[in-house]
Motif scaffolding. Structure first.
Motif, mmCIF file in Angstrom:
data_model
loop_
_atom_site.group_PDB
_atom_site.id
_atom_site.type_symbol
_atom_site.label_atom_id
_atom_site.label_comp_id
_atom_site.label_asym_id
_atom_site.label_seq_id
_atom_site.Cartn_x
_atom_site.Cartn_y
_atom_site.Cartn_z
ATOM 1 N N PRO A 214 48.618 58.684 16.314
ATOM 2 C CA PRO A 214 48.149 57.915 15.158
ATOM 3 C C PRO A 214 48.630 58.478 13.829
ATOM 4 O O PRO A 214 48.870 57.726 12.885
ATOM 5 C CB PRO A 214 46.614 57.984 15.275
ATOM 6 N N LEU A 215 48.795 59.812 13.765
ATOM 7 C CA LEU A 215 49.300 60.404 12.526
ATOM 8 C C LEU A 215 50.736 59.966 12.259
ATOM 9 O O LEU A 215 51.108 59.658 11.124
ATOM 10 C CB LEU A 215 49.209 61.929 12.601
ATOM 11 N N LEU A 216 51.559 59.931 13.322
ATOM 12 C CA LEU A 216 52.940 59.486 13.148
ATOM 13 C C LEU A 216 53.004 57.995 12.833
ATOM 14 O O LEU A 216 53.778 57.554 11.985
ATOM 15 C CB LEU A 216 53.751 59.797 14.412
ATOM 16 N N LEU A 217 52.173 57.217 13.522
ATOM 17 C CA LEU A 217 52.166 55.769 13.279
ATOM 18 C C LEU A 217 51.728 55.446 11.849
ATOM 19 O O LEU A 217 52.173 54.457 11.263
ATOM 20 C CB LEU A 217 51.242 55.072 14.276
ATOM 21 N N SER A 218 50.861 56.288 11.287
ATOM 22 C CA SER A 218 50.403 56.042 9.915
ATOM 23 C C SER A 218 51.520 56.217 8.897
ATOM 24 O O SER A 218 51.396 55.778 7.757
ATOM 25 C CB SER A 218 49.246 56.972 9.574
ATOM 26 N N LEU A 219 52.612 56.865 9.300
ATOM 27 C CA LEU A 219 53.763 57.053 8.409
ATOM 28 C C LEU A 219 54.813 55.961 8.586
ATOM 29 O O LEU A 219 55.859 56.011 7.932
ATOM 30 C CB LEU A 219 54.417 58.422 8.678
ATOM 31 N N LEU A 222 52.114 51.148 9.306
ATOM 32 C CA LEU A 222 50.875 50.606 9.845
ATOM 33 C C LEU A 222 49.698 50.960 8.942
ATOM 34 O O LEU A 222 49.604 52.097 8.467
ATOM 35 C CB LEU A 222 50.610 51.145 11.254
ATOM 36 N N ARG A 223 48.807 50.005 8.738
ATOM 37 C CA ARG A 223 47.609 50.274 7.972
ATOM 38 C C ARG A 223 46.615 51.040 8.843
ATOM 39 O O ARG A 223 46.678 50.959 10.069
ATOM 40 C CB ARG A 223 47.003 48.958 7.477
ATOM 41 N N PRO A 224 45.681 51.787 8.223
ATOM 42 C CA PRO A 224 44.717 52.578 9.008
ATOM 43 C C PRO A 224 43.978 51.759 10.059
ATOM 44 O O PRO A 224 43.800 52.215 11.193
ATOM 45 C CB PRO A 224 43.760 53.117 7.934
ATOM 46 N N ALA A 225 43.531 50.550 9.696
ATOM 47 C CA ALA A 225 42.790 49.723 10.658
ATOM 48 C C ALA A 225 43.677 49.321 11.830
ATOM 49 O O ALA A 225 43.208 49.197 12.965
ATOM 50 C CB ALA A 225 42.248 48.481 9.958
#
Length: 279
Positions: A214-219, A222-225
Protein backbone atom coordinates in the motif's frame (compact mmCIF):
# COMPACT_ATOMS: atom_id res chain seq x y z
CA UNK A 1 -68.13 48.68 -11.51
CA UNK A 2 -67.35 45.30 -13.08
CA UNK A 3 -63.70 44.23 -12.73
CA UNK A 4 -61.98 42.25 -15.52
CA UNK A 5 -60.06 40.18 -12.97
CA UNK A 6 -61.31 38.55 -9.73
CA UNK A 7 -60.31 41.44 -7.50
CA UNK A 8 -62.66 42.26 -4.64
CA UNK A 9 -63.24 45.83 -3.53
CA UNK A 10 -63.32 45.94 0.25
CA UNK A 11 -65.44 48.22 2.37
CA UNK A 12 -63.68 51.26 3.82
CA UNK A 13 -61.61 50.47 6.88
CA UNK A 14 -61.54 52.43 10.15
CA UNK A 15 -59.53 55.16 8.45
CA UNK A 16 -62.04 55.39 5.61
CA UNK A 17 -59.66 53.88 3.03
CA UNK A 18 -60.86 51.48 0.33
CA UNK A 19 -58.66 48.45 -0.40
CA UNK A 20 -58.57 45.75 -3.06
CA UNK A 21 -57.99 42.05 -2.49
CA UNK A 22 -57.62 38.90 -4.59
CA UNK A 23 -56.93 35.21 -3.98
CA UNK A 24 -54.92 32.96 -6.33
CA UNK A 25 -54.18 29.24 -6.25
CA UNK A 26 -50.49 28.46 -5.84
CA UNK A 27 -50.60 24.68 -6.19
CA UNK A 28 -50.76 21.97 -3.56
CA UNK A 29 -48.82 21.42 -0.39
CA UNK A 30 -46.25 18.65 -1.10
CA UNK A 31 -46.66 17.32 2.44
CA UNK A 32 -50.47 17.25 2.80
CA UNK A 33 -51.64 17.42 -0.81
CA UNK A 34 -54.09 20.19 0.13
CA UNK A 35 -54.69 23.15 -2.15
CA UNK A 36 -52.74 26.27 -1.22
CA UNK A 37 -53.96 29.80 -1.83
CA UNK A 38 -52.32 33.20 -1.65
CA UNK A 39 -54.25 36.29 -0.55
CA UNK A 40 -52.95 39.75 -1.39
CA UNK A 41 -54.39 43.15 -0.43
CA UNK A 42 -53.51 46.53 -1.99
CA UNK A 43 -54.37 50.17 -1.49
CA UNK A 44 -55.19 50.83 -5.16
CA UNK A 45 -56.88 48.90 -7.93
CA UNK A 46 -53.92 49.45 -10.25
CA UNK A 47 -51.48 47.86 -7.79
CA UNK A 48 -53.81 44.90 -7.36
CA UNK A 49 -54.13 44.36 -11.13
CA UNK A 50 -50.37 44.47 -11.66
CA UNK A 51 -49.74 41.99 -8.84
CA UNK A 52 -52.52 39.68 -10.03
CA UNK A 53 -51.15 39.63 -13.59
CA UNK A 54 -47.63 38.93 -12.32
CA UNK A 55 -48.67 36.09 -10.01
CA UNK A 56 -50.95 34.36 -12.51
CA UNK A 57 -48.26 34.59 -15.20
CA UNK A 58 -45.69 33.00 -12.87
CA UNK A 59 -48.21 30.33 -11.92
CA UNK A 60 -48.85 29.31 -15.54
CA UNK A 61 -45.09 29.29 -16.19
CA UNK A 62 -44.61 26.99 -13.20
CA UNK A 63 -42.26 29.45 -11.47
CA UNK A 64 -44.61 30.84 -8.82
CA UNK A 65 -43.16 30.59 -5.33
CA UNK A 66 -45.73 30.38 -2.56
CA UNK A 67 -44.90 31.95 0.81
CA UNK A 68 -43.60 29.53 3.44
CA UNK A 69 -41.97 29.68 6.86
CA UNK A 70 -39.20 27.15 6.29
CA UNK A 71 -35.91 28.25 7.84
CA UNK A 72 -32.47 27.73 6.34
CA UNK A 73 -31.79 25.13 9.05
CA UNK A 74 -34.93 23.17 8.21
CA UNK A 75 -34.24 23.21 4.48
CA UNK A 76 -30.64 22.06 4.94
CA UNK A 77 -31.95 19.12 6.98
CA UNK A 78 -34.33 18.20 4.15
CA UNK A 79 -31.65 18.63 1.48
CA UNK A 80 -29.15 16.43 3.32
CA UNK A 81 -31.84 13.77 3.81
CA UNK A 82 -32.48 13.79 0.03
CA UNK A 83 -28.77 13.54 -0.78
CA UNK A 84 -28.34 10.65 1.67
CA UNK A 85 -30.31 8.44 -0.73
CA UNK A 86 -27.57 8.71 -3.39
CA UNK A 87 -24.31 9.41 -1.56
CA UNK A 88 -22.11 7.42 0.80
CA UNK A 89 -22.28 8.02 4.52
CA UNK A 90 -18.79 9.55 4.62
CA UNK A 91 -19.78 12.07 1.95
CA UNK A 92 -22.99 12.98 3.78
CA UNK A 93 -21.02 13.45 7.01
CA UNK A 94 -18.68 15.77 5.14
CA UNK A 95 -21.63 17.77 3.76
CA UNK A 96 -23.14 18.05 7.25
CA UNK A 97 -19.85 19.22 8.76
CA UNK A 98 -19.29 21.91 6.13
CA UNK A 99 -22.87 23.17 6.46
CA UNK A 100 -22.60 23.35 10.27
CA UNK A 101 -20.41 26.41 9.70
CA UNK A 102 -23.30 28.04 7.83
CA UNK A 103 -26.05 27.08 10.28
CA UNK A 104 -24.53 28.98 13.19
CA UNK A 105 -25.19 32.35 11.52
CA UNK A 106 -27.80 31.73 8.81
CA UNK A 107 -29.77 28.74 10.13
CA UNK A 108 -32.47 30.73 11.95
CA UNK A 109 -33.28 32.96 8.95
CA UNK A 110 -36.37 32.16 6.91
CA UNK A 111 -35.33 30.56 3.63
CA UNK A 112 -37.36 33.08 1.64
CA UNK A 113 -35.95 35.91 3.75
CA UNK A 114 -32.32 34.98 3.11
CA UNK A 115 -30.57 37.70 1.11
CA UNK A 116 -27.30 37.87 -0.77
CA UNK A 117 -26.07 40.36 1.83
CA UNK A 118 -26.59 37.72 4.54
CA UNK A 119 -24.44 35.22 2.66
CA UNK A 120 -21.72 37.79 2.00
CA UNK A 121 -21.72 38.78 5.67
CA UNK A 122 -21.33 35.12 6.63
CA UNK A 123 -18.35 34.71 4.26
CA UNK A 124 -16.66 37.76 5.81
CA UNK A 125 -17.33 36.47 9.34
CA UNK A 126 -16.09 32.95 8.54
CA UNK A 127 -12.85 34.27 7.03
CA UNK A 128 -12.32 36.60 9.98
CA UNK A 129 -13.37 34.52 13.03
CA UNK A 130 -15.29 31.46 11.90
CA UNK A 131 -13.15 28.78 13.55
CA UNK A 132 -14.95 27.24 16.53
CA UNK A 133 -12.85 24.17 17.26
CA UNK A 134 -9.26 23.33 18.26
CA UNK A 135 -6.87 25.66 20.01
CA UNK A 136 -7.41 28.32 17.35
CA UNK A 137 -11.09 28.94 18.15
CA UNK A 138 -12.05 32.46 17.15
CA UNK A 139 -9.50 32.64 14.34
CA UNK A 140 -10.54 32.82 10.70
CA UNK A 141 -11.23 29.73 8.61
CA UNK A 142 -9.08 28.98 5.58
CA UNK A 143 -10.24 29.94 2.10
CA UNK A 144 -10.75 26.30 1.08
CA UNK A 145 -12.94 25.57 4.14
CA UNK A 146 -15.15 28.60 3.52
CA UNK A 147 -15.34 27.82 -0.18
CA UNK A 148 -16.49 24.24 0.52
CA UNK A 149 -19.25 25.45 2.85
CA UNK A 150 -20.32 28.09 0.33
CA UNK A 151 -20.43 25.50 -2.46
CA UNK A 152 -22.69 23.20 -0.43
CA UNK A 153 -24.98 26.12 0.44
CA UNK A 154 -25.25 26.99 -3.26
CA UNK A 155 -26.13 23.37 -4.06
CA UNK A 156 -28.86 23.35 -1.41
CA UNK A 157 -30.32 26.65 -2.62
CA UNK A 158 -30.29 25.46 -6.23
CA UNK A 159 -32.43 22.55 -5.14
CA UNK A 160 -34.74 24.92 -3.26
CA UNK A 161 -35.23 26.90 -6.48
CA UNK A 162 -36.20 23.73 -8.36
CA UNK A 163 -38.64 22.85 -5.58
CA UNK A 164 -40.20 26.36 -5.92
CA UNK A 165 -39.38 27.17 -2.31
CA UNK A 166 -37.44 30.30 -3.34
CA UNK A 167 -37.39 32.29 -6.56
CA UNK A 168 -33.60 32.66 -6.94
CA UNK A 169 -30.38 31.33 -5.46
CA UNK A 170 -29.17 34.34 -3.48
CA UNK A 171 -25.73 32.76 -2.92
CA UNK A 172 -25.04 32.12 -6.60
CA UNK A 173 -22.91 35.23 -7.19
CA UNK A 174 -21.15 35.19 -3.82
CA UNK A 175 -17.45 34.31 -4.04
CA UNK A 176 -14.30 34.52 -1.94
CA UNK A 177 -12.63 37.92 -2.59
CA UNK A 178 -9.56 37.66 -4.80
CA UNK A 179 -7.54 39.77 -2.38
CA UNK A 180 -8.27 37.29 0.41
CA UNK A 181 -7.10 34.38 -1.73
CA UNK A 182 -3.90 36.20 -2.63
CA UNK A 183 -3.18 37.17 0.97
CA UNK A 184 -3.55 33.56 2.13
CA UNK A 185 -1.25 32.28 -0.63
CA UNK A 186 1.43 34.75 0.44
CA UNK A 187 1.31 33.70 4.10
CA UNK A 188 0.53 29.99 3.84
CA UNK A 189 3.38 27.53 4.12
CA UNK A 190 3.23 24.92 1.38
CA UNK A 191 5.23 21.71 1.73
CA UNK A 192 7.22 21.05 -1.46
CA UNK A 193 6.70 17.67 -3.19
CA UNK A 194 9.33 14.97 -2.77
CA UNK A 195 12.25 14.93 -5.15
CA UNK A 196 13.16 11.79 -7.08
CA UNK A 197 16.01 11.15 -4.62
CA UNK A 198 13.63 11.39 -1.64
CA UNK A 199 11.15 8.99 -3.23
CA UNK A 200 13.97 6.51 -3.92
CA UNK A 201 15.08 6.75 -0.27
CA UNK A 202 11.53 6.10 0.91
CA UNK A 203 11.13 3.04 -1.35
CA UNK A 204 14.33 1.57 0.06
CA UNK A 205 13.27 2.33 3.63
CA UNK A 206 10.00 0.39 3.32
CA UNK A 207 11.58 -2.56 1.52
CA UNK A 208 10.88 -4.96 4.40
CA UNK A 209 7.81 -3.25 5.86
CA UNK A 210 4.63 -5.36 6.03
CA UNK A 211 2.72 -2.40 4.50
CA UNK A 212 5.14 -2.14 1.60
CA UNK A 213 2.47 -2.73 -1.09
CA UNK A 214 0.00 0.00 0.00
CA UNK A 215 2.89 2.39 0.63
CA UNK A 216 4.20 1.85 -2.90
CA UNK A 217 0.72 2.06 -4.42
CA UNK A 218 0.18 5.39 -2.65
CA UNK A 219 3.06 6.79 -4.73
CA UNK A 220 1.53 5.67 -8.03
CA UNK A 221 -1.57 7.77 -8.49
CA UNK A 222 -3.96 5.96 -6.16
CA UNK A 223 -5.97 7.86 -3.58
CA UNK A 224 -5.85 6.63 0.05
CA UNK A 225 -9.41 5.25 -0.11
CA UNK A 226 -8.55 3.34 -3.30
CA UNK A 227 -5.48 1.78 -1.70
CA UNK A 228 -7.45 0.72 1.39
CA UNK A 229 -10.27 -0.76 -0.68
CA UNK A 230 -8.11 -2.50 -3.27
CA UNK A 231 -8.93 -6.15 -3.88
CA UNK A 232 -6.30 -8.47 -5.30
CA UNK A 233 -8.76 -9.74 -7.94
CA UNK A 234 -8.65 -6.34 -9.61
CA UNK A 235 -4.86 -6.41 -10.02
CA UNK A 236 -3.84 -8.02 -13.28
CA UNK A 237 -0.94 -8.11 -15.72
CA UNK A 238 -1.02 -7.23 -19.39
CA UNK A 239 1.87 -8.75 -21.38
CA UNK A 240 4.21 -6.13 -22.74
CA UNK A 241 2.45 -3.28 -20.93
CA UNK A 242 3.36 -3.84 -17.28
CA UNK A 243 1.03 -4.49 -14.33
CA UNK A 244 -2.19 -2.53 -14.12
CA UNK A 245 -4.42 -1.90 -11.13
CA UNK A 246 -8.09 -1.64 -12.08
CA UNK A 247 -10.16 0.29 -9.55
CA UNK A 248 -13.94 0.25 -9.42
CA UNK A 249 -15.93 1.88 -6.68
CA UNK A 250 -17.86 -0.48 -4.39
CA UNK A 251 -20.48 0.46 -1.82
CA UNK A 252 -20.47 -0.47 1.88
CA UNK A 253 -21.96 -3.89 1.11
CA UNK A 254 -19.28 -4.72 -1.43
CA UNK A 255 -21.61 -4.35 -4.41
CA UNK A 256 -20.28 -2.61 -7.49
CA UNK A 257 -21.80 0.79 -8.09
CA UNK A 258 -22.77 0.92 -11.75
CA UNK A 259 -22.68 4.71 -11.76
CA UNK A 260 -19.35 4.92 -9.97
CA UNK A 261 -15.82 5.42 -11.09
CA UNK A 262 -13.69 2.84 -12.91
CA UNK A 263 -10.12 3.53 -13.97
CA UNK A 264 -6.81 1.84 -14.52
CA UNK A 265 -3.50 2.86 -12.98
CA UNK A 266 -0.13 1.51 -14.07
CA UNK A 267 1.92 0.35 -11.09
CA UNK A 268 5.28 -1.27 -10.43
CA UNK A 269 5.45 -5.02 -10.82
CA UNK A 270 6.67 -5.39 -7.20
CA UNK A 271 3.64 -3.58 -5.76
CA UNK A 272 1.25 -5.50 -8.00
CA UNK A 273 2.75 -8.82 -7.03
CA UNK A 274 2.53 -8.10 -3.32
CA UNK A 275 -1.06 -6.86 -3.67
CA UNK A 276 -2.11 -9.99 -5.54
CA UNK A 277 -0.52 -12.17 -2.89
CA UNK A 278 -2.64 -10.40 -0.26
CA UNK A 279 0.38 -9.28 1.79
Amino acid sequence: MVLSVPIKKLSPNAKGKVRYRFVVDVGRDPETGKRKQLTRTFATLREAKVAYAYLTHRRYEGTLVAPNNITVDEWLDQWIAEKAEDLEETTINSYAATLDRVRSKLGCIRLQGLAEEDVRAWVEWALREGRVRSGRAGAGLGVISVEMSLARLKDALNRAVKRHLVAVNVAQEVTIPRKTRKAERLTKTVAPPWTETEVHSFVLAVQDDRLRAPLLLSLMGLRPAEVCGLRSALVRHRPGQGPLERHQHADDDGEQDGGGEEREVRCRRAAASIARAGQ
